[in-house]
Write a protein that holds these residues in place. Structure first.
Motif, PDB file in Angstrom:
ATOM      1  N   ASN A  30       0.812  -1.300   0.012  1.00  0.00           N
ATOM      2  CA  ASN A  30      -0.006   0.059  -0.062  1.00  0.00           C
ATOM      3  C   ASN A  30       0.765   1.284  -0.107  1.00  0.00           C
ATOM      4  OD1 ASN A  30      -2.397  -1.225  -0.043  1.00  0.00           O
ATOM      5  ND2 ASN A  30      -2.501  -1.424   2.247  1.00  0.00           N
ATOM      6  N   GLY A  31       1.757   1.197  -0.759  1.00  0.00           N
ATOM      7  CA  GLY A  31       2.770   2.417  -1.056  1.00  0.00           C
ATOM      8  C   GLY A  31       3.837   2.688   0.203  1.00  0.00           C
ATOM      9  N   GLN A  32       3.938   1.721   1.027  1.00  0.00           N
ATOM     10  CA  GLN A  32       4.769   1.855   2.084  1.00  0.00           C
ATOM     11  C   GLN A  32       6.551   1.378   1.961  1.00  0.00           C
ATOM     12  OE1 GLN A  32       3.773   3.836   4.745  1.00  0.00           O
ATOM     13  NE2 GLN A  32       1.833   4.060   3.326  1.00  0.00           N
ATOM     14  N   THR A  33       6.411   0.503   0.940  1.00  0.00           N
ATOM     15  CA  THR A  33       7.767  -0.239   0.636  1.00  0.00           C
ATOM     16  C   THR A  33       8.075   0.319  -0.886  1.00  0.00           C
ATOM     17  OG1 THR A  33       7.319  -1.986   2.008  1.00  0.00           O
ATOM     18  CG2 THR A  33       8.998  -2.077   0.385  1.00  0.00           C
ATOM     19  N   LEU A  34       9.285   0.715  -1.051  1.00  0.00           N
ATOM     20  CA  LEU A  34       9.841   1.366  -2.510  1.00  0.00           C
ATOM     21  C   LEU A  34      10.463   0.092  -3.063  1.00  0.00           C
ATOM     22  CD1 LEU A  34      10.293   3.659  -4.266  1.00  0.00           C
ATOM     23  CD2 LEU A  34      12.434   3.744  -3.555  1.00  0.00           C
ATOM     24  N   VAL A  35      10.214  -0.109  -4.356  1.00  0.00           N
ATOM     25  CA  VAL A  35      10.728  -1.220  -5.108  1.00  0.00           C
ATOM     26  C   VAL A  35      11.878  -0.964  -5.779  1.00  0.00           C
ATOM     27  CG1 VAL A  35      10.222  -3.290  -6.738  1.00  0.00           C
ATOM     28  CG2 VAL A  35       8.471  -2.456  -5.037  1.00  0.00           C
ATOM     29  N   PHE A  36      12.959  -1.482  -5.595  1.00  0.00           N
ATOM     30  CA  PHE A  36      14.477  -1.136  -6.406  1.00  0.00           C
ATOM     31  C   PHE A  36      14.497  -2.225  -7.391  1.00  0.00           C
ATOM     32  CE2 PHE A  36      18.776  -1.373  -7.666  1.00  0.00           C
ATOM     33  CZ  PHE A  36      19.072  -0.130  -7.757  1.00  0.00           C
ATOM     34  N   LEU A  37      14.078  -2.037  -8.767  1.00  0.00           N
ATOM     35  CA  LEU A  37      13.898  -2.975  -9.781  1.00  0.00           C
ATOM     36  C   LEU A  37      15.321  -2.784 -10.541  1.00  0.00           C
ATOM     37  CD1 LEU A  37      12.333  -5.368 -11.054  1.00  0.00           C
ATOM     38  CD2 LEU A  37      11.243  -3.355 -12.386  1.00  0.00           C
TER      39      LEU A  37
END
Length: 406
Positions: free
Chosen positions: A353-360
């Motif tokens: 729900n937007g609380q974790t950033l994804v480094f892809l």
């Protein structure tokens, strides 16, 4: 009237107005074209032109309206000859499906038509003829269209040995949709899906898109169609320049794409059978602190292997590395990977729900193995192409034998 203005003015409307109790405008009912003695009036030409304008159709609308109505008369003649009709339930479903492409209910779509001075009859006849004709073509030619395993093999071989590839030029919008804002985001996305000019879409991207591309109106560079998720490829190919996809649900958001162009270009490599990528999860979502952490990680890594050093002494679940066929990759991840080369990264996505950033990070694109290709999809595409060709040929025959005045 702008789409925002149309949406704001929408009021509840009874679907009873879809019933065939049409009130025709006075005047302009004199036939101006006849097709095998079937009349097309000036009123119908004007109404079809208004409908095309409402759809933001490009080109000479007077000519397109004329050609469409002539084709409709030819189709109706053939449909009547074979007693092909449409039930009220089928018509209702077709109308609802058409309205739903723009994120509107049928009553909302009807209200929008009326606010633009377009009679409901015009819309109903447009959808009814198209729906009846598609069903008729499938029923009439279905037995004639056979797709053998050899046909599938040849199509796969052509795809695998092709020296060129199709590239598309798109603009993108991704709108975050946390649960408490999901309904409003879908409403806004439905309005954006109706846009047809590049400037309107670019303005919308600058206002609502969560991606860095919003700074240049959401514009992307040329990318191979095969970079995009398989379930999205045909949708993008079917778009005309200026048209926008329907809202596409992704994790924590909604995506839309506008097509700016399409071209054939040299193929540098075979289409991927699978993609290997890594995801490193950073607490804080899109906060400045999380963005700084992501930027620091980007400066530390050149390959996916380097991420293991970054994640050392952290819980195992913060770093994931997978290899998946394109069809199995989550849609939002696939859309990000579409624009990356091996070793490149993005940190536009979130989870939780937007609380974790994804480094892809994209590790590799693995070459295609035609034995693993989606044979059913290829077979369906071949069948659709052959049915379309038979439909066009039948229309040409009907036109050649018709008496059209003037």
């Amino acid at each position: 009237m702008s789409l925002r203005g149309v949406a704001a003015g929408i009021i509840s409307c009874s679907l009873a107005i879809i019933a065939p109790s049409w009130g025709l405008a006075q005047g302009a009912m004199t036939p101006v074209i006849t097709v095998n003695e079937r009349a097309i009036t000036q009123f119908e030409l004007s109404e079809r032109r208004r409908l095309l304008e409402f759809f933001n159709t490009a080109g000479d609308l007077d000519r397109i309206a004329r050609e469409q109505l002539i084709e409709d008369r030819l189709k109706e003649q053939e449909l009547d000859r074979f007693n092909r009709d449409i039930s009220e339930q089928e018509l209702q479903a077709a109308l609802q499906e058409f309205a739903g492409r723009g994120g509107l209910s049928l009553s909302e779509f009807v209200n929008a038509l009326q606010q633009n001075n377009i009679q409901v009859r015009t819309f109903v006849e447009y959808v009814s003829t198209g729906s009846r004709w598609r069903d008729f073509i499938r029923a009439r030619f279905n037995r004639e269209v056979t797709v053998s395993e050899s046909d599938v093999e040849r199509a796969l071989a052509r795809a695998g040995s092709a020296t060129t590839q199709i590239e598309v030029l798109l603009s993108e919008i991704i709108i975050p949709a946390p649960p408490e804002r999901a309904a409003r985001v879908r409403e806004v996305a439905g309005q954006i899906a109706q846009l047809r000019t590049f400037s309107e879409f670019e303005n919308a991207a600058r206002q609502v898109s969560a991606l860095p591309s919003r700074e240049n109106g959401g514009r992307l560079g040329w990318l191979p169609i095969e970079n995009y998720p398989p379930q999205l490829q045909q949708v993008l190919l079917d778009l005309r320049p200026g048209e926008v996809t329907e809202p596409i649900d992704i994790s924590d958001g909604v995506a839309l794409f506008q097509k700016r162009g399409q071209r054939e270009a040299p193929r540098p490599a075979r289409a991927p059978a699978s993609l290997e990528y890594a995801t490193y999860f950073i607490p804080g979502g899109q906060s400045e602190a999380a963005q700084r952490t992501a930027a620091d990680v980007r400066n530390q890594v050149d390959t996916c292997d380097d991420l293991y050093g970054v994640a050392q002494d952290q819980p195992a679940e913060v770093l994931q590395r997978v290899t998946l066929p394109p069809a199995d990759i989550p849609s939002d991840v696939a859309l990000e990977l579409a624009r990356l080369d091996a070793g490149e990264v993005s940190y536009n996505l979130t989870r939780n729900n937007g609380q974790t950033l994804v480094f892809l990070m994209l590790c590799a694109r693995n070459s295609i193995d035609t034995s693993q290709a989606n044979r059913d999809a290829v077979r369906s595409q071949i069948r659709s192409q052959r049915l379309n060709a038979l439909s066009e040929a039948l229309l040409e025959d009907l036109r050649a034998s018709a008496v059209i005045r003037p």
